[in-house]
Design an enzyme around this catalytic site. Sequence first.
Site, PDB file in Angstrom:
ATOM      1  CD  GLU A   1      39.685  23.507   2.629  1.00 17.86           C
ATOM      2  OE1 GLU A   1      38.604  23.915   3.087  1.00 17.86           O
ATOM      3  OE2 GLU A   1      40.604  23.065   3.352  1.00 17.86           O
TER       4      GLU A   1
ATOM      5  NE  ARG B   1      34.640  29.233   4.616  1.00 19.92           N
ATOM      6  CZ  ARG B   1      35.634  29.455   5.475  1.00 19.92           C
ATOM      7  NH1 ARG B   1      36.213  30.650   5.500  1.00 19.92           N
ATOM      8  NH2 ARG B   1      36.040  28.509   6.290  1.00 19.92           N
TER       9      ARG B   1
ATOM     10  CE  LYS C   1      38.287  22.436   8.242  1.00 22.93           C
ATOM     11  NZ  LYS C   1      37.591  23.104   7.135  1.00 22.93           N
TER      12      LYS C   1
END
Length: 211
Positions: free
Chosen positions: A41, A45, A127
């Site tokens: 993943e 950001r 998640k």
Amino acid sequence: MTDLDSLLARGRLLPVLTVAGPSIGSAVAEALLTAGLPLAEVTLRVDGALEALRAMAALELTVGAGTVVTPDQVDRAVEAGASFVVSPGLHAAVVERCRDLGVPVLPGIATASDLMLAVELGVETVKMFPADLVGGPAAVKAFTGPFPAMRFVPTGGIGPAQLSSYLSLPAVLAVGGSWLAPRDVVAAGRWDEITRRTRQALQQIDEERVR
């Protein structure tokens, strides 16, 4: 369409990466592949994250986009080659956009109310984030009672010492973590260290499977 649940269940490990730019993305991807892990993943950001994701997706790596919080980010991530989408929270518009595009989505949950919305949206794998602050393995056990069909990918504050306590739970498909390729290791270009950490984690998981 990527069968994300099968991929997660096979490796039981989801590296959470903060990488920027194609050259760094490619180097990290090669390090993970060398260790035998074809899944990762890339969090959105930092500037250059999508370029890193694009370069990684061009290799034999199944790459997801993380920290996706808007439908527009879903579009840009998929255009860059993301095979799945990960979100820190549960946002119906993000889930629905992923469905429109035929891309698996792993939305974040932290409460029973989040899980009720997940059920309403037809989401079966979530998640759990931030896993350590939400309650760790004990929280997974508690959530499993009223939501027995839900599968979890805990992420946040997890390292090698916590792997076994999570992966021993039937409801946990895989564990996500940034310790495999932390920012300082990536910044130093220590690709062999990423391979070492990943191999070590996969070996630990294999040992747990035979117990």
